[in-house]
Design a protein around this motif. Structure first.
Motif, PDB file in Angstrom:
ATOM      1  N   GLU A 113     -78.187   3.296 -25.527  1.00  0.00           N
ATOM      2  CA  GLU A 113     -79.338   2.557 -26.047  1.00  0.00           C
ATOM      3  C   GLU A 113     -79.044   1.078 -26.257  1.00  0.00           C
ATOM      4  OE1 GLU A 113     -82.336   3.965 -26.338  1.00  0.00           O
ATOM      5  OE2 GLU A 113     -81.449   5.838 -25.621  1.00  0.00           O
ATOM      6  N   ASN A 114     -77.771   0.721 -26.429  1.00  0.00           N
ATOM      7  CA  ASN A 114     -77.441  -0.655 -26.803  1.00  0.00           C
ATOM      8  C   ASN A 114     -76.242  -1.242 -26.065  1.00  0.00           C
ATOM      9  OD1 ASN A 114     -78.376   0.789 -29.669  1.00  0.00           O
ATOM     10  ND2 ASN A 114     -79.373  -1.144 -29.206  1.00  0.00           N
ATOM     11  N   ASN A 115     -75.951  -0.736 -24.849  1.00  0.00           N
ATOM     12  CA  ASN A 115     -74.810  -1.304 -24.138  1.00  0.00           C
ATOM     13  C   ASN A 115     -75.225  -2.353 -23.102  1.00  0.00           C
ATOM     14  OD1 ASN A 115     -75.464   0.041 -21.700  1.00  0.00           O
ATOM     15  ND2 ASN A 115     -74.149   1.773 -22.175  1.00  0.00           N
ATOM     16  N   GLY A 116     -76.513  -2.536 -22.910  1.00  0.00           N
ATOM     17  CA  GLY A 116     -77.013  -3.604 -22.055  1.00  0.00           C
ATOM     18  C   GLY A 116     -76.930  -3.371 -20.561  1.00  0.00           C
ATOM     19  N   VAL A 117     -76.543  -2.153 -20.138  1.00  0.00           N
ATOM     20  CA  VAL A 117     -76.443  -1.857 -18.710  1.00  0.00           C
ATOM     21  C   VAL A 117     -77.135  -0.533 -18.401  1.00  0.00           C
ATOM     22  CG1 VAL A 117     -74.257  -3.110 -18.489  1.00  0.00           C
ATOM     23  CG2 VAL A 117     -74.213  -0.642 -18.833  1.00  0.00           C
ATOM     24  N   GLY A 118     -77.464  -0.339 -17.153  1.00  0.00           N
ATOM     25  CA  GLY A 118     -78.062   0.917 -16.718  1.00  0.00           C
ATOM     26  C   GLY A 118     -76.983   1.947 -16.406  1.00  0.00           C
ATOM     27  N   LYS A 119     -77.421   3.179 -16.231  1.00  0.00           N
ATOM     28  CA  LYS A 119     -76.497   4.291 -15.961  1.00  0.00           C
ATOM     29  C   LYS A 119     -75.714   4.086 -14.668  1.00  0.00           C
ATOM     30  CE  LYS A 119     -75.040   8.637 -16.627  1.00  0.00           C
ATOM     31  NZ  LYS A 119     -73.699   8.829 -17.095  1.00  0.00           N
TER      32      LYS A 119
END
Length: 124
Positions: free
Chosen positions: A71-77
């Protein structure tokens, strides 16, 4: 003691804007007394632009790290998977108390070092 982290400008901005509260890392510093991180925004900015305090450091297997930070790492999967490819575990630095510098500094002029590939220790 502090560390300087090289961070891509897009993610450095997300950190300073409060959008990103986990900075993902494949490896982490060995010294235990690190409380602050100085943000070096890599090319094309190539300047020291701010800092943050370390709330905590997570170290988990990749699937668990994604669950805890997605939710809060700033990158997509897909980026996350590519970044941690061939790794069993990864790190996430939980960020608190960000500070954007009014003046951006040249890393060599300020600290006498070249931009680190990942991170570099600096004295307070």
């Amino acid at each position: 003691m502090k560390v300087i982290l090289s961070i891509k400008p897009i993610y450095a901005e997300k950190i300073l804007n409060g959008e990103k509260i986990f900075e993902l890392r494949k490896s982490i510093f060995r010294k235990n007394n690190i409380e602050k991180v100085i943000i070096y925004a890599s090319s094309p900015i190539s300047k020291v632009i701010g800092e943050f305090e370390i709330d905590s450091i997570l170290h988990h297997d990749i699937n668990e790290l994604w669950k805890k930070t997605k939710e809060n790492n700033g990158v997509g999967k897909s980026f996350f998977n590519e970044y941690f490819e061939n790794r069993e575990k990864g790190y996430a630095i939980k960020i608190k108390n960000t500070k954007r510098y009014k003046i951006h500094y040249d890393i060599y002029d300020k600290y006498g070092i070249k931009p680190p590939q990942s991170f570099s220790y600096v004295e307070d």
